[in-house]
Design a protein around this motif. Structure first.
Motif, short mmCIF file in Angstrom:
data_model
loop_
_atom_site.label_atom_id
_atom_site.label_comp_id
_atom_site.label_asym_id
_atom_site.label_seq_id
_atom_site.Cartn_x
_atom_site.Cartn_y
_atom_site.Cartn_z
N MET A 1 -26.67 -10.89 -29.68
CA MET A 1 -27.36 -12.04 -29.09
C MET A 1 -28.64 -12.36 -29.84
O MET A 1 -29.09 -13.51 -29.86
N GLY A 2 -29.24 -11.34 -30.52
CA GLY A 2 -30.38 -11.63 -31.38
C GLY A 2 -29.98 -12.54 -32.53
O GLY A 2 -30.74 -13.44 -32.93
N VAL A 3 -28.79 -12.32 -33.06
CA VAL A 3 -28.29 -13.20 -34.13
C VAL A 3 -28.07 -14.61 -33.59
O VAL A 3 -28.38 -15.62 -34.26
N VAL A 4 -27.56 -14.70 -32.35
CA VAL A 4 -27.34 -16.02 -31.75
C VAL A 4 -28.67 -16.75 -31.57
O VAL A 4 -28.80 -17.95 -31.85
N VAL A 5 -29.70 -16.04 -31.10
CA VAL A 5 -31.02 -16.67 -30.90
C VAL A 5 -31.60 -17.10 -32.25
O VAL A 5 -32.25 -18.16 -32.35
N LEU B 1 -32.55 -18.75 -26.16
CA LEU B 1 -33.44 -17.62 -25.90
C LEU B 1 -33.50 -17.27 -24.42
O LEU B 1 -33.43 -16.09 -24.05
N ASN B 2 -33.64 -18.24 -23.55
CA ASN B 2 -33.75 -17.95 -22.11
C ASN B 2 -32.48 -17.27 -21.58
O ASN B 2 -32.55 -16.33 -20.77
N ARG B 3 -31.34 -17.75 -22.03
CA ARG B 3 -30.07 -17.15 -21.58
C ARG B 3 -29.95 -15.70 -22.07
O ARG B 3 -29.51 -14.80 -21.33
N VAL B 4 -30.37 -15.48 -23.30
CA VAL B 4 -30.31 -14.12 -23.85
C VAL B 4 -31.27 -13.18 -23.11
O VAL B 4 -30.93 -12.03 -22.79
N LEU B 5 -32.46 -13.69 -22.80
CA LEU B 5 -33.42 -12.86 -22.06
C LEU B 5 -32.88 -12.51 -20.67
O LEU B 5 -33.06 -11.38 -20.19
N ALA B 6 -32.24 -13.48 -20.01
CA ALA B 6 -31.65 -13.20 -18.71
C ALA B 6 -30.53 -12.17 -18.82
O ALA B 6 -30.38 -11.29 -17.97
N ASP B 7 -29.75 -12.27 -19.89
CA ASP B 7 -28.67 -11.31 -20.12
C ASP B 7 -29.23 -9.90 -20.28
O ASP B 7 -28.75 -8.94 -19.66
#
Length: 279
Positions: free
Chosen positions: A32-36, A43-49
């Motif tokens: 998900m860091g690569v996706v961001v 970013l917000n979706r990844v942080l929630a994940d």
């Protein structure tokens, strides 16, 4: 290294589930860091994940108190959080290892339904189907691991129970041997002392009722009483010494019997003849 700084096996065992949950979490967090990096708007979706994954990791603390509840909750969180997969794997294996098989099977079915819900929500594509197949294979492997750990623990428990039963049986045999030995000693003590005391009674009775004894006969009778009393005390001390020795060190072997042998038969005849009996 001091005892305070040394890591105990109990602490390692307590930290092991969390260490096992971290690699999948870090793997999905890296993806998900690569996706961001490519899509900053995610970013917000990844942080929630990641936040849900941390919550699932914290929930592992109660996996033994609430086993199936934690397993179902963490696997349900994987529908919207990839990083929750690590804690879900650990809770699933812990459930299969420690809880009844029937409970584990229906949680396994619920876990697969949660896995299938993700692709359905995101839409069935080639990528989501491949992901579902991969996660199904992972859970199949985790099921095998959980059942193996369960069988290993059951085998260890049965071996401990067998060892404890064998130890109890050994203690029972030792105790029975001690009781049998003490009964044998008591019988021998009765046989020996009963003979001596009967002689003492007979000699004392003769002194009490016979008034025609000469001073030499009275002196001989009194000496016989003294000798038999002394012999009785000696034999009693021998028996008590044998009992103490066997009680303090039961591995010394069988106790020495104070019972006279056939070589003492003539001495026995002389004693009873001296007491006035015709043998």
């Amino acid at each position: 290294m001091s005892a305070k700084t040394r890591t105990s096996p109990d602490r390692i065992r307590a930290a092991l589930p969390y260490l096992c949950a971290l690699p999948p979490m870090l793997y999905f967090a890296g993806l998900m860091g690569v996706v961001v990096y490519r899509h900053p708007g995610e970013l917000n979706r990844v942080l929630a994940d990641v936040a849900l994954g941390v919550v699932a990791l914290v929930l592992l603390r109660w996996r033994r108190r609430l086993p199936w509840q934690i397993a179902v909750t963490t696997v349900a969180m994987t529908i919207v959080s990839s990083t929750a997969s690590g804690p879900a794997f650990v809770a699933y294996v812990s459930l299969g290892k420690n809880r009844p098989l029937r409970q584990f099977l229906w949680v396994a079915v619920a876990s697969w339904l949660c896995l299938a819900a993700g692709p359905i929500i995101r839409g069935l594509t080639q990528q989501t189907v491949i992901g579902l197949v991969t996660e199904t294979a992972i859970y199949a492997g985790l099921t095998g691991i959980a059942l193996y750990l369960r069988a290993r623990d059951e085998l260890a428990r049965s071996q401990r129970a067998a060892a404890e039963a064998a130890a109890r049986e050994q203690l029972h045999r030792i105790e029975q041997a001690r009781l049998a030995e003490r009964a044998k000693i008591a019988q021998e003590m009765h046989d020996v002392l009963a003979h001596r005391i009967s002689l003492l009674s007979m000699l004392a009775g003769g002194l009490a009722y016979r008034t025609d004894l000469s001073p030499e006969e009275m002196r001989a009778t009194a000496q016989a009483i003294q000798e038999n009393a002394h012999q009785s005390l000696t034999e009693l001390r021998s028996v008590l010494r044998t009992l103490r020795t066997n009680a303090t060190d039961p591995q010394d072997g069988p106790v020495a019997a104070p019972q006279p042998t056939l070589s003492d038969l003539e001495t026995l005849f002389d004693e009873v003849r001296a007491a006035g009996q015709k043998v």
